[in-house]
Design a protein around this motif. Structure first.
Motif, short mmCIF file in Angstrom:
data_model
loop_
_atom_site.label_atom_id
_atom_site.label_comp_id
_atom_site.label_asym_id
_atom_site.label_seq_id
_atom_site.Cartn_x
_atom_site.Cartn_y
_atom_site.Cartn_z
N MET A 213 43.07 16.54 95.77
CA MET A 213 42.28 17.84 95.80
C MET A 213 41.03 17.84 94.72
N ARG A 214 40.05 18.44 95.64
CA ARG A 214 38.53 18.47 94.94
C ARG A 214 38.25 20.12 94.72
N ILE A 215 38.01 20.48 93.52
CA ILE A 215 37.60 21.87 93.20
C ILE A 215 36.21 21.78 92.54
N GLY A 216 35.33 22.43 93.60
CA GLY A 216 33.84 22.61 92.85
C GLY A 216 33.89 23.80 91.89
N LEU A 217 33.06 23.55 90.94
CA LEU A 217 33.03 24.56 89.62
C LEU A 217 31.48 24.91 89.73
N ILE A 218 31.07 26.09 89.58
CA ILE A 218 29.68 26.44 89.45
C ILE A 218 29.84 27.94 88.66
N SER A 219 28.82 28.33 87.86
CA SER A 219 28.78 29.31 87.18
C SER A 219 27.06 29.59 86.83
N ASP A 220 27.01 31.07 86.25
CA ASP A 220 25.78 31.55 86.02
C ASP A 220 24.82 31.22 87.05
N THR A 221 24.85 31.58 88.29
CA THR A 221 23.92 31.34 89.45
C THR A 221 22.75 32.39 89.37
N HIS A 222 23.17 33.66 88.67
CA HIS A 222 22.20 34.70 88.39
C HIS A 222 21.47 34.96 89.58
N GLY A 223 22.10 35.10 90.75
CA GLY A 223 21.22 35.40 92.06
C GLY A 223 20.52 34.29 92.76
N LEU A 224 20.53 33.25 92.15
CA LEU A 224 20.00 31.89 92.80
C LEU A 224 20.90 30.90 93.24
N LEU A 225 21.38 30.62 94.55
CA LEU A 225 22.21 29.77 95.11
C LEU A 225 21.26 28.49 95.56
N ARG A 226 21.03 27.33 94.70
CA ARG A 226 20.15 26.34 94.94
C ARG A 226 20.57 25.48 96.28
N GLU A 227 19.98 25.01 97.13
CA GLU A 227 20.19 23.97 98.18
C GLU A 227 21.19 22.75 97.51
N GLU A 228 20.65 22.41 96.57
CA GLU A 228 21.16 21.20 95.86
C GLU A 228 22.38 21.64 95.34
N ALA A 229 22.83 22.59 94.78
CA ALA A 229 24.13 23.20 94.58
C ALA A 229 25.02 23.14 95.77
N VAL A 230 24.54 23.67 96.71
CA VAL A 230 25.40 23.94 98.12
C VAL A 230 25.43 22.47 98.60
N ALA A 231 24.73 21.55 98.50
CA ALA A 231 24.98 19.94 98.84
C ALA A 231 26.14 19.63 98.02
N ALA A 232 25.98 19.65 96.61
CA ALA A 232 27.02 19.13 95.78
C ALA A 232 28.29 19.56 95.91
N LEU A 233 28.51 20.93 96.24
CA LEU A 233 29.87 21.39 96.68
C LEU A 233 30.60 21.04 97.82
#
Length: 152
Positions: free
Chosen positions: A1-21
Motif C-alpha cells: 500500500m502506498r500512502i501519499g503525505l502532504i502538509s502545509d499547502t497554505h492554499g496552494l496545491l501545486r501541479e507537481e504535488a498532484v502528479a507526485a501523489l
C-alpha cells in the motif's frame, strides 16, 4: 500500500504535488491546508485523512480533528500538525507519526516509531525545499521517502 503525505499547502496545491501523489491508495494531509478545495482536489486522487493546522480557520476547519489515526493494514499512523503538541507517550501503539508545521522535511525513528514530516508542498518559506512524502507499507513493514518537488 502506498500512502501519499502532504502538509502545509497554505492554499496552494501545486501541479507537481498532484502528479507526485498519483498512485497513492490514501493521502494524509498534516494540516495548514488553508483552502478546503485542496482537500476536495486530493480526494479525487485517493481517500484523504486530514488534521487541522494552526492556520486552518472557519467552519470547514473546525470540522477537522487536531489528531487522527489511520489504520493501514497492520500499521497504525498517528497524524498531528505540530509535533511539539504531541502528548508524552501518545505515539505508543502506533508505528508511524506524521506531522507538519515546521516546513522541514524529515524522516527519523524515535523509540521504534517512524516519524515523518513531509515538509511543505505550498508556498516556499525561506530556503526550505518544496516537498511531500510517501509511506510504503508491506504487511507489518513500513518505509518512508521524501519527495523534493522541482518547481519554477
Amino acid at each position: 500500500m502506498r500512502i501519499g503525505l502532504i502538509s502545509d499547502t497554505h492554499g496552494l496545491l501545486r501541479e507537481e504535488a498532484v502528479a507526485a501523489l498519483q498512485g497513492s491508495e490514501r493521502i494524509v494531509h498534516a494540516g495548514d491546508i488553508v483552502d478546503p478545495q485542496i482537500l476536495e482536489a486530493l480526494a479525487r486522487i485517493a481517500p484523504v485523512t486530514a488534521v487541522r493546522g494552526n492556520n486552518d480557520q472557519g467552519a470547514w476547519a473546525l470540522a477537522l480533528p487536531e489528531t487522527a489515526v489511520l489504520q493501514a493494514g497492520a500499521i497504525s499512523i498517528l497524524v498531528i500538525h505540530d509535533l511539539k503538541t504531541l502528548r508524552a507517550g501518545a505515539a505508543a501503539g502506533h508505528q508511524v507519526v506524521v506531522s507538519g508545521h515546521s516546513h522541514q522535511p524529515k524522516v527519523e525513528r524515535r523509540a521504534g516509531v517512524l516519524h515523518v514530516n513531509p515538509g511543505s508542498a505550498g508556498p516556499r518559506r525561506f530556503r526550505l525545499p518544496i516537498s511531500l512524502g510517501r509511506l510504503d507499507i508491506d504487511g507489518a513493514e513500513v518505509s518512508a521517502a521524501l519527495i523534493h518537488l522541482q518547481v519554477g
